[in-house]
Design a protein around this motif. Structure first.
Motif, PDB file in Angstrom:
ATOM      1  N   THR A 104       0.948  -1.199  -0.207  1.00  9.24           N
ATOM      2  CA  THR A 104       0.045  -0.108   0.128  1.00  9.24           C
ATOM      3  C   THR A 104       0.676   1.093   0.163  1.00  9.24           C
ATOM      4  N   ALA A 105       0.606   2.243  -1.002  1.00  5.66           N
ATOM      5  CA  ALA A 105       0.947   3.850  -0.762  1.00  5.66           C
ATOM      6  C   ALA A 105       0.706   4.574   0.421  1.00  5.66           C
ATOM      7  N   GLU A 106      -0.184   3.968   1.596  1.00  6.86           N
ATOM      8  CA  GLU A 106      -0.760   4.388   2.430  1.00  6.86           C
ATOM      9  C   GLU A 106      -0.019   4.585   3.867  1.00  6.86           C
ATOM     10  N   PHE A 107       0.667   5.030   3.740  1.00  3.00           N
ATOM     11  CA  PHE A 107       1.976   5.505   4.924  1.00  3.00           C
ATOM     12  C   PHE A 107       2.914   6.479   5.054  1.00  3.00           C
ATOM     13  N   ASN A 108       3.607   7.143   6.024  1.00  3.10           N
ATOM     14  CA  ASN A 108       4.466   7.949   5.907  1.00  3.10           C
ATOM     15  C   ASN A 108       5.148   7.868   7.194  1.00  3.10           C
ATOM     16  N   TYR A 109       6.552   8.688   7.063  1.00  2.52           N
ATOM     17  CA  TYR A 109       7.351   8.607   8.139  1.00  2.52           C
ATOM     18  C   TYR A 109       6.670   9.347   9.252  1.00  2.52           C
ATOM     19  N   SER A 110       7.241   9.018  10.559  1.00  4.49           N
ATOM     20  CA  SER A 110       7.094  10.060  11.702  1.00  4.49           C
ATOM     21  C   SER A 110       8.741   9.601  12.520  1.00  4.49           C
ATOM     22  N   ILE A 111       9.122  10.688  12.735  1.00  8.92           N
ATOM     23  CA  ILE A 111      10.228  11.371  12.982  1.00  8.92           C
ATOM     24  C   ILE A 111      10.610  11.750  14.433  1.00  8.92           C
ATOM     25  N   ARG A 112      11.190  11.243  15.415  1.00  9.82           N
ATOM     26  CA  ARG A 112      11.694  10.966  16.474  1.00  9.82           C
ATOM     27  C   ARG A 112      12.623  11.352  17.111  1.00  9.82           C
ATOM     28  N   ARG A 113      13.171  12.753  18.354  1.00 11.07           N
ATOM     29  CA  ARG A 113      14.218  13.199  18.804  1.00 11.07           C
ATOM     30  C   ARG A 113      14.303  13.219  19.900  1.00 11.07           C
ATOM     31  N   ALA A 114      15.829  12.626  20.670  1.00  8.37           N
ATOM     32  CA  ALA A 114      15.412  12.351  21.760  1.00  8.37           C
ATOM     33  C   ALA A 114      14.981  13.471  22.180  1.00  8.37           C
ATOM     34  N   GLY A 115      14.494  12.949  23.646  1.00  7.86           N
ATOM     35  CA  GLY A 115      13.728  14.420  24.557  1.00  7.86           C
ATOM     36  C   GLY A 115      13.154  14.880  24.364  1.00  7.86           C
ATOM     37  N   GLN A 116      11.437  13.795  23.354  1.00  4.26           N
ATOM     38  CA  GLN A 116      10.484  14.055  23.023  1.00  4.26           C
ATOM     39  C   GLN A 116       9.484  13.270  23.755  1.00  4.26           C
TER      40      GLN A 116
END
Length: 219
Positions: free
Chosen positions: A207-219
């Motif tokens: 499927t094309a129904e996805f995306n990136y989720s970016i996480r940073r330290a401390g979040q």
């Protein structure tokens, strides 16, 4: 506002539908004035939707979106005309994907250049921002299709143009905090080079129904 969209494919029509639904006027541009897809879209869009040539779309829009394939973007924008684009925000949504006979994907250009940079060099009076190229068309205009927080990326030389682009993305449903600024237009290289990986993910997920989720330290 008035928007001009260069390209009558799925991406162009999806963006056009959303903009009309938000109350904007849109001209969908193609190589020829009698393009069947453009005319059919304008007919169903109602009085706020129009079709025409690339030059018609560029001249009509206060903001222009390039929704062509990245491999033909420069040719399409040359047909639109530098004078029609001068001073305007141009949001480049394209990807320079090249598919081999066996389905493998490469980019042209890549590594040391990008379509976003090529457009900015050729049209120095236009305020180019790379955006929306890392998600499938339905997600571009409806991020709530995916649960939770996920991210878009932008890149461009003009800070005001990036702020205007972020405001447009907010109209599409993207919270301001979800948009990550990658700096000047050279950031378009990284955004475009994400796409071979994206296609691998799409084939893996089915499927094309996805995306990136970016996480940073401390979040």
């Amino acid at each position: 506002m008035r928007f001009g969209i260069i390209g009558t494919g799925v991406v162009g029509q999806t963006l056009a539908d959303k903009l009309v639904a938000l109350g904007h006027e849109v001209t969908l541009g193609s190589r020829t004035k009698d393009n069947e897809k453009g005319a059919a879209w304008a007919e169903q869009a109602g009085p706020s939707g129009h079709s025409g040539t690339f030059a018609d779309a560029a001249g009509f829009g206060e903001v222009v979106l390039n929704a062509t394939s990245g491999t033909v973007a420069l040719a399409a924008l040359r047909a639109a005309g530098a004078e029609q684009l001068a001073g305007k925000l141009l949001v480049d949504v394209s990807n320079p994907l090249v598919f081999s006979p066996d389905g493998e994907v490469s980019l042209d250009p890549a590594n040391t250049d990008s379509v976003g940079e090529q457009i900015q060099r050729e049209f120095p009076q236009t305020r180019v921002v790379k955006a929306l190229n890392t998600v499938t068309a339905p997600l571009m205009v409806d991020p709530a299709r995916l649960p939770g927080e996920h991210n878009l990326f932008i890149a461009g030389d003009d800070d005001a143009a990036k702020a205007e682009t972020t405001a447009l993305l907010e109209q599409f449903g993207w919270p301001a905090g979800s948009v990550i600024d990658l700096g000047d237009i050279k950031g378009a290289r990284a955004m475009e080079m994400m796409m071979p990986f994206w296609i691998r993910l799409m084939r893996s997920f089915g499927t094309a129904e996805f995306n990136y989720s970016i996480r940073r330290a401390g979040q």
